[in-house]
Design a protein around this motif. Sequence first.
Motif, PDB file in Angstrom:
ATOM      1  N   THR A 172      -0.743 -80.832  -9.444  1.00 43.40           N
ATOM      2  CA  THR A 172      -0.822 -80.287 -10.278  1.00 43.40           C
ATOM      3  C   THR A 172      -1.973 -79.354 -10.662  1.00 43.40           C
ATOM      4  N   GLY A 173      -2.221 -79.414  -9.260  1.00 44.29           N
ATOM      5  CA  GLY A 173      -2.862 -78.439  -8.495  1.00 44.29           C
ATOM      6  C   GLY A 173      -2.024 -77.090  -8.124  1.00 44.29           C
ATOM      7  N   PHE A 174      -0.733 -77.668  -7.417  1.00 41.94           N
ATOM      8  CA  PHE A 174      -0.123 -76.247  -6.951  1.00 41.94           C
ATOM      9  C   PHE A 174       0.558 -75.283  -8.395  1.00 41.94           C
ATOM     10  N   LEU A 175       0.744 -76.230  -9.570  1.00 42.07           N
ATOM     11  CA  LEU A 175       1.089 -75.067 -10.495  1.00 42.07           C
ATOM     12  C   LEU A 175      -0.024 -74.211 -10.860  1.00 42.07           C
ATOM     13  N   PHE A 176      -1.471 -73.940 -10.992  1.00 41.02           N
ATOM     14  CA  PHE A 176      -2.328 -74.060 -11.074  1.00 41.02           C
ATOM     15  C   PHE A 176      -2.258 -73.070  -9.888  1.00 41.02           C
ATOM     16  N   MET A 177      -2.064 -73.157  -8.997  1.00 36.93           N
ATOM     17  CA  MET A 177      -2.341 -71.725  -7.796  1.00 36.93           C
ATOM     18  C   MET A 177      -1.300 -70.811  -7.872  1.00 36.93           C
ATOM     19  N   VAL A 178       0.324 -71.402  -8.420  1.00 43.28           N
ATOM     20  CA  VAL A 178       1.772 -70.930  -8.788  1.00 43.28           C
ATOM     21  C   VAL A 178       0.747 -69.990  -9.759  1.00 43.28           C
ATOM     22  N   THR A 179       0.696 -70.257 -10.513  1.00 40.67           N
ATOM     23  CA  THR A 179       0.092 -68.953 -12.253  1.00 40.67           C
ATOM     24  C   THR A 179      -0.898 -68.499 -11.356  1.00 40.67           C
ATOM     25  N   ALA A 180      -1.563 -68.776 -10.667  1.00 37.37           N
ATOM     26  CA  ALA A 180      -2.649 -67.856 -10.335  1.00 37.37           C
ATOM     27  C   ALA A 180      -2.085 -66.503  -9.106  1.00 37.37           C
ATOM     28  N   ALA A 181      -1.525 -67.642  -8.609  1.00 38.26           N
ATOM     29  CA  ALA A 181      -0.470 -66.066  -7.999  1.00 38.26           C
ATOM     30  C   ALA A 181       0.405 -65.174  -9.220  1.00 38.26           C
ATOM     31  N   THR A 182       0.983 -65.503  -9.402  1.00 36.86           N
ATOM     32  CA  THR A 182       1.679 -65.099 -10.386  1.00 36.86           C
ATOM     33  C   THR A 182       0.540 -63.654 -11.623  1.00 36.86           C
ATOM     34  N   ALA A 183      -0.176 -64.226 -11.892  1.00 35.91           N
ATOM     35  CA  ALA A 183      -1.383 -64.088 -12.706  1.00 35.91           C
ATOM     36  C   ALA A 183      -2.126 -62.213 -11.685  1.00 35.91           C
ATOM     37  N   LEU A 184      -2.094 -63.030 -10.931  1.00 34.41           N
ATOM     38  CA  LEU A 184      -3.374 -61.916  -9.362  1.00 34.41           C
ATOM     39  C   LEU A 184      -1.963 -60.600  -9.412  1.00 34.41           C
ATOM     40  N   LEU A 185      -0.567 -60.988  -9.147  1.00 33.90           N
ATOM     41  CA  LEU A 185       0.531 -60.313  -8.580  1.00 33.90           C
ATOM     42  C   LEU A 185       0.809 -59.458  -9.934  1.00 33.90           C
ATOM     43  N   GLY A 186       0.616 -59.978 -11.428  1.00 33.86           N
ATOM     44  CA  GLY A 186       1.043 -59.212 -12.837  1.00 33.86           C
ATOM     45  C   GLY A 186      -0.802 -58.136 -12.835  1.00 33.86           C
ATOM     46  N   ALA A 187      -1.476 -58.524 -12.282  1.00 30.72           N
ATOM     47  CA  ALA A 187      -2.862 -58.047 -12.964  1.00 30.72           C
ATOM     48  C   ALA A 187      -2.592 -56.997 -11.771  1.00 30.72           C
ATOM     49  N   PHE A 188      -2.777 -56.782 -10.385  1.00 28.71           N
ATOM     50  CA  PHE A 188      -2.782 -55.599  -9.373  1.00 28.71           C
ATOM     51  C   PHE A 188      -1.599 -55.511  -8.779  1.00 28.71           C
ATOM     52  N   ALA A 189      -0.551 -55.519  -8.843  1.00 29.23           N
ATOM     53  CA  ALA A 189       0.161 -55.032  -8.229  1.00 29.23           C
ATOM     54  C   ALA A 189       1.587 -54.691  -9.309  1.00 29.23           C
ATOM     55  N   GLN A 190       1.082 -53.228  -9.699  1.00 25.44           N
ATOM     56  CA  GLN A 190       2.799 -53.381 -10.555  1.00 25.44           C
ATOM     57  C   GLN A 190       3.843 -52.779  -9.845  1.00 25.44           C
ATOM     58  N   ILE A 191       4.741 -53.027 -11.367  1.00 24.09           N
ATOM     59  CA  ILE A 191       6.127 -53.372 -10.860  1.00 24.09           C
ATOM     60  C   ILE A 191       7.177 -53.127 -12.374  1.00 24.09           C
ATOM     61  N   ASN A 192       8.098 -52.171 -11.845  1.00 22.67           N
ATOM     62  CA  ASN A 192       8.538 -51.539 -12.754  1.00 22.67           C
ATOM     63  C   ASN A 192       7.839 -50.794 -13.935  1.00 22.67           C
ATOM     64  N   PRO A 193       7.464 -49.832 -13.975  1.00 22.67           N
ATOM     65  CA  PRO A 193       6.515 -49.152 -14.378  1.00 22.67           C
ATOM     66  C   PRO A 193       7.628 -48.014 -15.151  1.00 22.67           C
ATOM     67  N   ILE A 194       8.619 -48.681 -16.865  1.00 27.23           N
ATOM     68  CA  ILE A 194       9.803 -47.810 -16.774  1.00 27.23           C
ATOM     69  C   ILE A 194       9.241 -46.501 -18.066  1.00 27.23           C
ATOM     70  N   TRP A 195       7.790 -46.751 -17.903  1.00 31.72           N
ATOM     71  CA  TRP A 195       7.216 -45.476 -19.189  1.00 31.72           C
ATOM     72  C   TRP A 195       7.253 -44.254 -17.819  1.00 31.72           C
ATOM     73  N   GLN A 196       7.611 -44.222 -15.654  1.00 29.50           N
ATOM     74  CA  GLN A 196       7.821 -43.400 -15.340  1.00 29.50           C
ATOM     75  C   GLN A 196       9.260 -42.867 -15.324  1.00 29.50           C
ATOM     76  N   PHE A 197      10.558 -43.381 -15.292  1.00 28.14           N
ATOM     77  CA  PHE A 197      11.684 -43.276 -15.982  1.00 28.14           C
ATOM     78  C   PHE A 197      11.890 -42.570 -17.065  1.00 28.14           C
ATOM     79  N   GLY A 198      11.580 -42.957 -18.353  1.00 27.36           N
ATOM     80  CA  GLY A 198      11.745 -42.425 -19.375  1.00 27.36           C
ATOM     81  C   GLY A 198      13.042 -43.489 -20.079  1.00 27.36           C
ATOM     82  N   SER A 199      13.645 -43.108 -21.161  1.00 30.25           N
ATOM     83  CA  SER A 199      14.409 -44.126 -21.506  1.00 30.25           C
ATOM     84  C   SER A 199      15.964 -43.943 -21.332  1.00 30.25           C
ATOM     85  N   TYR A 200      16.841 -44.474 -21.135  1.00 26.86           N
ATOM     86  CA  TYR A 200      18.399 -44.518 -20.668  1.00 26.86           C
ATOM     87  C   TYR A 200      18.908 -42.673 -21.249  1.00 26.86           C
TER      88      TYR A 200
END
Length: 520
Positions: A274-302
Amino acid sequence: MSTTATTKRSRKEALGPYGRVGQAVGELDDRLGVAKGGRVFLDKIFPDHWSFMLGEISLYSFVVLLATGVFLSLYFVPSTQQVIYHGSYKPLDGQWVSEAYKSTVGISFDVRGGLLVRQMHHWAADIFTGSIIVHMARIFFTGAFRKPRELNWIIGTTMLILAILEGFIGYSLPDDLISGTGLRIGYSIAESIPFIGSYLVTFLWGGQFPGSGVIIPRFFIIHVLIIPLVLIGLLSAHLGLLVRQKHTQFKGEGRTENNVVGSPMFPTFMAKTTGFLFMVTAATALLGAFAQINPIWQFGSYDASKISYAVQPDWYMGWLDGALRIMPSWELAFWGHTVPLEVLLPAVIFPGIVFQIAIVWPLIERRYTGDLAMHNLLDRPRDRPKRTAFGVAFFAMLFTLFAASSTDVLANFFHVSLNEVLWFFRFAVFIVPVVTGLVAYQLCLEMQGVHGIGQRKRALIVRRSAEGEYSTVEAAPRPDDEHEELDPEPVPVRIDIEPLSNGGIHQPESSPSGARQVSR
């Protein structure tokens, strides 16, 4: 005494000594009879070695994927219909974009918490695929795939294939310039298949690329419904077999082929996982909050007429992209047909060989070694030098192909010709696996001959005498230097139901025979 206090006391007496939780469990057992099997399940033993938690990362990142995916599906519009964008991102204001692209940008900027959830979803997909690979690498190098767990190995390999396919489809849905480029590559790969390729792409894309606009809606259904349901089914089968066949474990004191030494499901492993579940979720949330990934607005529509520089897919598709880049431009032409070997070999036949070897590896090793015995104890990788050398060479080849997916970036960064970079990787993809495999094989042989290899080392204190000579003595033991384990205690394989002497209310004391009593 007041009437309220009397009522509370009567309710407490009615609930019994275990309160509302006990009453709820009792009510459930009255209807489903879960107490007998539940006790055995709660007594299930899990090994304490850290490597057994790698699979938990896959499980919990998949949970994050499902939760965030449900949120995103409420706002995403799977359509390639062209509309004019009017939203919070001003550089796109007034431009023609697809509804899929517009809704994805809207999720990022106009939905409260949308960008966080979207980036968590993308990071969770990367973590899910990566943790499956690391988990399967642990299983491979320790021999956990051997009899009787061959079926679970096949299930895990199938889940990896589906995870890669699910990831590719997922990042193709926003219909931005990079994902559209990936779809164009996917179209070429499918079309290169002899005899059925043209029919396959016509069915999926609805015509010649970029198609009639049906690919995004079809991929959306596959992404949010079909593959997740298959993954849930495979995951359930995987966990069911795990419970049925019990865990493997490393060799050590008290460990045999016929037992499992570790911590029970309740309360130790349940608290840990259960603690590991919270750790994985927290790590994913931190990455989602502070590490940008796939900024599609910079690429434009296909736009099929455009392509951007330095385009690389998500990391788990990098080896396939690298194989496509370094493949020479070979093709076959016969009877009025052309077979594009430059696409067919690296993107269809090569991945097929890779995953086929992975699926049938337990059969290959069993045939090569003639080992038909049941295995519940794991190998140390150094004790199986040939298997370890093959695995190292295999991963070295895939990592080399992954590096080859950035040939244009490397050529630009080092100011060398792109052709020179391509030829370097064409040789490296054969040389690097051979060298790393031989080195790994030799290391395994040398480690086997070292006394005490793999054991914890005591810290040393270096002393210098007045004459300038150096000597070493062992330092005082630290808490982690001595690895101590509790003596294993057997757990029951079944629960005997005995009549209760207290009118049906379970008491903590054991019965005269020592068997646990389960109230009915």
